[in-house]
Every structure is written in C-alpha cells, then in structure tokens.
Design an enzyme around this catalytic site. Sequence first.
Site, PDB file in Angstrom:
ATOM      1  N   GLY A 151       0.830  -1.211   0.000  1.00 12.33           N
ATOM      2  CA  GLY A 151       0.000   0.000   0.000  1.00 12.33           C
ATOM      3  C   GLY A 151       0.861   1.256   0.000  1.00 12.33           C
ATOM      4  N   GLN A 152       0.200   2.411   0.011  1.00  2.00           N
ATOM      5  CA  GLN A 152       0.935   3.681  -0.028  1.00  2.00           C
ATOM      6  C   GLN A 152       1.902   3.799   1.156  1.00  2.00           C
ATOM      7  OE1 GLN A 152      -0.867   7.483  -1.343  1.00  2.00           O
ATOM      8  NE2 GLN A 152      -2.733   6.605  -0.496  1.00  2.00           N
ATOM      9  N   ASP A 164      -2.772 -13.261   4.672  1.00  6.45           N
ATOM     10  CA  ASP A 164      -4.089 -12.622   4.738  1.00  6.45           C
ATOM     11  C   ASP A 164      -4.353 -12.317   6.212  1.00  6.45           C
ATOM     12  OD1 ASP A 164      -6.741 -11.967   4.920  1.00  6.45           O
ATOM     13  OD2 ASP A 164      -7.478 -13.735   3.856  1.00  6.45           O
ATOM     14  N   ALA A 166      -5.590  -2.086   5.146  1.00  8.42           N
ATOM     15  CA  ALA A 166      -6.962  -1.652   5.437  1.00  8.42           C
ATOM     16  C   ALA A 166      -7.791  -1.721   4.172  1.00  8.42           C
ATOM     17  CB  ALA A 166      -6.966  -0.217   5.971  1.00  8.42           C
ATOM     18  N   THR A 211      -9.594   0.592   2.114  1.00  7.01           N
ATOM     19  CA  THR A 211      -9.516   2.058   2.054  1.00  7.01           C
ATOM     20  C   THR A 211     -10.421   2.683   0.982  1.00  7.01           C
ATOM     21  OG1 THR A 211      -7.584   1.873   0.609  1.00  7.01           O
ATOM     22  CG2 THR A 211      -7.155   2.158   2.958  1.00  7.01           C
ATOM     23  N   THR A 240      -7.864   6.522  11.044  1.00  4.05           N
ATOM     24  CA  THR A 240      -8.280   7.573  10.112  1.00  4.05           C
ATOM     25  C   THR A 240      -9.018   8.739  10.780  1.00  4.05           C
ATOM     26  OG1 THR A 240      -9.755   7.984   8.222  1.00  4.05           O
ATOM     27  CG2 THR A 240     -10.383   6.220   9.693  1.00  4.05           C
ATOM     28  N   TYR A 254     -16.837   2.957   6.190  1.00 10.98           N
ATOM     29  CA  TYR A 254     -15.376   2.959   6.367  1.00 10.98           C
ATOM     30  C   TYR A 254     -15.015   3.502   7.752  1.00 10.98           C
ATOM     31  CZ  TYR A 254     -10.544   4.671   5.842  1.00 10.98           C
ATOM     32  OH  TYR A 254      -9.210   4.948   6.032  1.00 10.98           O
ATOM     33  N   LYS A 263     -13.340   1.371  10.832  1.00  5.56           N
ATOM     34  CA  LYS A 263     -12.024   1.754  11.373  1.00  5.56           C
ATOM     35  C   LYS A 263     -12.135   2.057  12.869  1.00  5.56           C
ATOM     36  CE  LYS A 263      -8.577   2.450   9.439  1.00  5.56           C
ATOM     37  NZ  LYS A 263      -7.401   1.563   9.164  1.00  5.56           N
TER      38      LYS A 263
HETATM   39  N1  LIG Z   1      -5.364   6.713   1.968  1.00  7.18           N
HETATM   40  C1  LIG Z   1      -5.809   7.686   2.763  1.00  7.18           C
HETATM   41  O1  LIG Z   1      -6.108   8.809   2.336  1.00  7.18           O
HETATM   42  C2  LIG Z   1      -5.965   7.420   4.241  1.00  7.18           C
HETATM   43  C3  LIG Z   1      -6.550   8.420   5.052  1.00  7.18           C
HETATM   44  C4  LIG Z   1      -6.684   8.183   6.425  1.00  7.18           C
HETATM   45  C5  LIG Z   1      -6.234   6.988   6.955  1.00  7.18           C
HETATM   46  N2  LIG Z   1      -5.691   6.039   6.141  1.00  7.18           N
HETATM   47  C6  LIG Z   1      -5.249   4.781   6.734  1.00  7.18           C
HETATM   48  O2  LIG Z   1      -3.867   4.639   6.478  1.00  7.18           O
HETATM   49  C7  LIG Z   1      -3.549   3.244   6.367  1.00  7.18           C
HETATM   50  C8  LIG Z   1      -2.750   3.008   5.102  1.00  7.18           C
HETATM   51  O3  LIG Z   1      -3.497   3.481   3.982  1.00  7.18           O
HETATM   52  P1  LIG Z   1      -2.922   3.330   2.495  1.00  7.18           P
HETATM   53  O4  LIG Z   1      -3.426   4.498   1.726  1.00  7.18           O
HETATM   54  O5  LIG Z   1      -1.476   3.013   2.545  1.00  7.18           O
HETATM   55  O6  LIG Z   1      -3.738   2.028   2.026  1.00  7.18           O
HETATM   56  P2  LIG Z   1      -3.662   1.278   0.623  1.00  7.18           P
HETATM   57  O7  LIG Z   1      -2.701   1.938  -0.293  1.00  7.18           O
HETATM   58  O8  LIG Z   1      -5.086   1.077   0.186  1.00  7.18           O
HETATM   59  O9  LIG Z   1      -3.041  -0.143   1.025  1.00  7.18           O
HETATM   60  C9  LIG Z   1      -3.744  -1.074   1.780  1.00  7.18           C
HETATM   61  C10 LIG Z   1      -2.958  -2.371   1.751  1.00  7.18           C
HETATM   62  O10 LIG Z   1      -3.720  -3.358   2.493  1.00  7.18           O
HETATM   63  C11 LIG Z   1      -3.522  -4.599   1.820  1.00  7.18           C
HETATM   64  N3  LIG Z   1      -4.537  -5.577   2.157  1.00  7.18           N
HETATM   65  C12 LIG Z   1      -5.835  -5.583   1.748  1.00  7.18           C
HETATM   66  N4  LIG Z   1      -6.453  -6.663   2.241  1.00  7.18           N
HETATM   67  C13 LIG Z   1      -5.531  -7.389   2.937  1.00  7.18           C
HETATM   68  C14 LIG Z   1      -5.555  -8.614   3.644  1.00  7.18           C
HETATM   69  N5  LIG Z   1      -6.685  -9.342   3.773  1.00  7.18           N
HETATM   70  N6  LIG Z   1      -4.411  -9.040   4.225  1.00  7.18           N
HETATM   71  C15 LIG Z   1      -3.264  -8.334   4.102  1.00  7.18           C
HETATM   72  N7  LIG Z   1      -3.185  -7.148   3.461  1.00  7.18           N
HETATM   73  C16 LIG Z   1      -4.307  -6.692   2.869  1.00  7.18           C
HETATM   74  C17 LIG Z   1      -3.578  -4.209   0.352  1.00  7.18           C
HETATM   75  O11 LIG Z   1      -3.072  -5.264  -0.415  1.00  7.18           O
HETATM   76  P3  LIG Z   1      -3.064  -5.240  -2.033  1.00  7.18           P
HETATM   77  O12 LIG Z   1      -1.801  -4.510  -2.385  1.00  7.18           O
HETATM   78  O13 LIG Z   1      -3.053  -6.667  -2.412  1.00  7.18           O
HETATM   79  O14 LIG Z   1      -4.296  -4.498  -2.464  1.00  7.18           O
HETATM   80  C18 LIG Z   1      -2.731  -2.949   0.348  1.00  7.18           C
HETATM   81  O15 LIG Z   1      -1.363  -3.267   0.173  1.00  7.18           O
HETATM   82  C19 LIG Z   1      -4.894   2.493   6.465  1.00  7.18           C
HETATM   83  O16 LIG Z   1      -5.077   2.082   7.786  1.00  7.18           O
HETATM   84  C20 LIG Z   1      -5.912   3.564   6.134  1.00  7.18           C
HETATM   85  O17 LIG Z   1      -7.177   3.293   6.731  1.00  7.18           O
HETATM   86  C21 LIG Z   1      -5.534   6.230   4.799  1.00  7.18           C
END
Ligand SMILES: NC(=O)c1ccc[n+]([C@@H]2O[C@H](COP(=O)([O-])OP(=O)(O)OC[C@H]3O[C@@H](n4cnc5c(N)ncnc54)[C@H](OP(=O)(O)O)[C@@H]3O)[C@@H](O)[C@H]2O)c1
Length: 301
Positions: free
Chosen positions: A10-11, A36, A60, A62, A101, A126, A130
């Site tokens: 993820g990011q 998983d 997560a 997301t 979040t 969502y 969370k």
């Molecule tokens: N993005 C935002 O703007 C934002 C804002 C506030 C808070 N957050 C929080 O910040 C955190 C990181 O966000 P992010 O943007 O980095 O998320 P992201 O880019 O959507 O990455 C989420 C990762 O979770 C993995 N995943 C999904 N299902 C899974 C499973 N069953 N087992 C293991 N891994 C799994 C995904 O795998 P795949 O690569 O296979 O898809 C992906 O690598 C999260 O907790 C999110 O709620 C994000």
Amino acid sequence: MDVLVLGGAGQVGTELRALAWPAGVSVHAPGRAELDITDARAVAAELAARDYRVVINTAAYTAVDKAEADVVAAWRLNALAPAILAAATAETSIPLVHVSTDYVFAGSKPDGAYAPDDPIDPQSVYGASKAAGELAVRTGNPRHAIVRTAWVVSPHRGNFVKTMLRLSAERDALTVVDDQYGCPTSAADLAAALATIARRLATDADAPTGTFHCVNAGATTWCGFAEAIVAGSARRGGRPVPVNGIPTSAYPTPARRPANSRLSTDSLTAAYGLAPRPWQAALDDILDRLVGPVSEGVSKP
Ligand SMILES: NC(=O)c1ccc[n+]([C@@H]2O[C@H](COP(=O)([O-])OP(=O)(O)OC[C@H]3O[C@@H](n4cnc5c(N)ncnc54)[C@H](OP(=O)(O)O)[C@@H]3O)[C@@H](O)[C@H]2O)c1
C-alpha cells in the site's frame, strides 16, 4: 530486530519498506497473497516464524465509497483483522502500531483540530469499521499505538495527487469540493513517524502508548489542495488549468465525509518529539518524484 509490516504494497507500506531503517533492523512485509491478516491462524504462524519485536499494521479496506455497499468486506479487514492482530500480538507480548483515520470523526467540530480524545462519531461504513478496529486494538493489546492520519498521498497507487495530475492533463478546468477541511499527509512522512514509534515501543518498556494523530502541518480544503497540486505541476512544466471550488452538495458521493477533519498532532509531539513538516513541502517532494524537478527559470514559491 525483526519488524513485521502489514499492507506492505500500500501507499504507507511501500514507504515503510523504502525507509532507511537503522542497521540491525530487518523489515518483513509479506503481501496479501502471502499473509491474509483476516486469517487468525496465518497471523499466529507468521508471528511464530521470527522473533518479531513489533508489528505495524497499515493494511486496510480504504475504498471509502465502495465500502458503503461492501460492508462485510470493510468490517472484516478494518475491524476483524485488527482484533486478530491485537490478540496475536498480546499473546506474544509484541507491541502493535495500528494506523487509523480522521473519518472516525463526524467533522462537525466548528473550528480547530480534533485531539485524539475528542469524541468519535463516524458517518460512513469505512469510518465505523475503522473505529471498531481501534476499539479492538485498544482493548486487545495494552502495548499499542493507534496512529490516526488523513488525506494520505504519495507517488504510489491511486490517490488525490495522482488523480489531479491526470485530470489537469486531460481537462481545461477542474471542479473540486471546497467546503471539506483536512490535513494532506505524505505517506513517506507518516512512514518515518510510524517507524520511530515502532522502534521506541520495541525497545523501551516506558514508550508512550495510546492514540495519536500524525498528519503534515497545516490544513486546506480539497480545492486548495488541488490548486497547490496544479500550481506545483505547472512549475514543473505541467498545464496550469484553473481549479473551481464547488460545495459538497454539488458532488454527491455514496459515503458521507467530515466537513472538518483537521487533526492536532500536539500529543504526538509531546509523546514522541515528532513535529511533522508543512504539507506543502511534502507535496513538493511527491511532485518532484511524479512530475520531475521544478523547471529552470521557474522559482519555487
Ligand atoms: N489513503 C488515505 O487517504 C488514508 C486516510 C486516512 C487513513 N488512512 C489509513 O492509512 C492506512 C494506510 O493506507 P494506504 O493508503 O497506505 O492504504 P492502501 O494503499 O489502500 O493499502 C492497503 C494495503 O492493504 C492490503 N490488504 C488488503 N487486504 C488485505 C488482507 N486481507 N491481508 C493483508 N493485506 C491486505 C492491500 O493489499 P493489495 O496490495 O493486495 O491491495 C494494500 O497493500 C490504512 O489504515 C488507512 O485506513 C488512509
């Protein structure tokens, strides 16, 4: 010291893997296909496989709008998985750093930023899932840091910066919501903060635990953020298209979003000495990577 990073593709996970960790730290980041995190047995087996000293969960569900119709999948990943991780890490006496979040808040605070102990009131599937994940971590493993962040952007995967860059290349003008306020946050800056917290928790029994906020400094609206992205792109040779503000009511989405989701990082600074830089400086770094350096003859603002 072995560190387990979940959501490594993820990011935030990508930036955690790319970070310059100190000598002696080994980061293991199995992808979803290898581990998983909704599978309790698989999580227990992974924790038994190495002498992990800390777990950082960035995985997560997301997709905020999709979650409204995909409730069970969102709750499995955002609520059940943190419960599994909290139980498994407590069982093996490992601290857990868990990312959450701004969308746990209603967004109705009239002015100012939310503090970690302000009452939560999620308005979306969502946000609710969370919030449940936070509760599971809080009650499941006392050695935890829940780190709420917001508006995460990076050169990786899909995010607001990449969307605005694409649209500004395709369209003659952009229309963006200008009545939702929040704190843009670089995944790289967040990853560096998570690493600091994780290492402290892994090595210091007195390291602060609880709930913290980590966002870049300053706040804006989605429209203000888009204007900065387009202006930054233009300084690097991109198209300087106009950005027009619209109210949320003119851009209906399946999920309700907070009008004010500004987060205060004061307690993070007090506990860990971390003071994130302004979001504009973080955005410049991301644009340097996505678009290129500022064009010659064009000065930085
Ligand atoms: N993005 C935002 O703007 C934002 C804002 C506030 C808070 N957050 C929080 O910040 C955190 C990181 O966000 P992010 O943007 O980095 O998320 P992201 O880019 O959507 O990455 C989420 C990762 O979770 C993995 N995943 C999904 N299902 C899974 C499973 N069953 N087992 C293991 N891994 C799994 C995904 O795998 P795949 O690569 O296979 O898809 C992906 O690598 C999260 O907790 C999110 O709620 C994000």
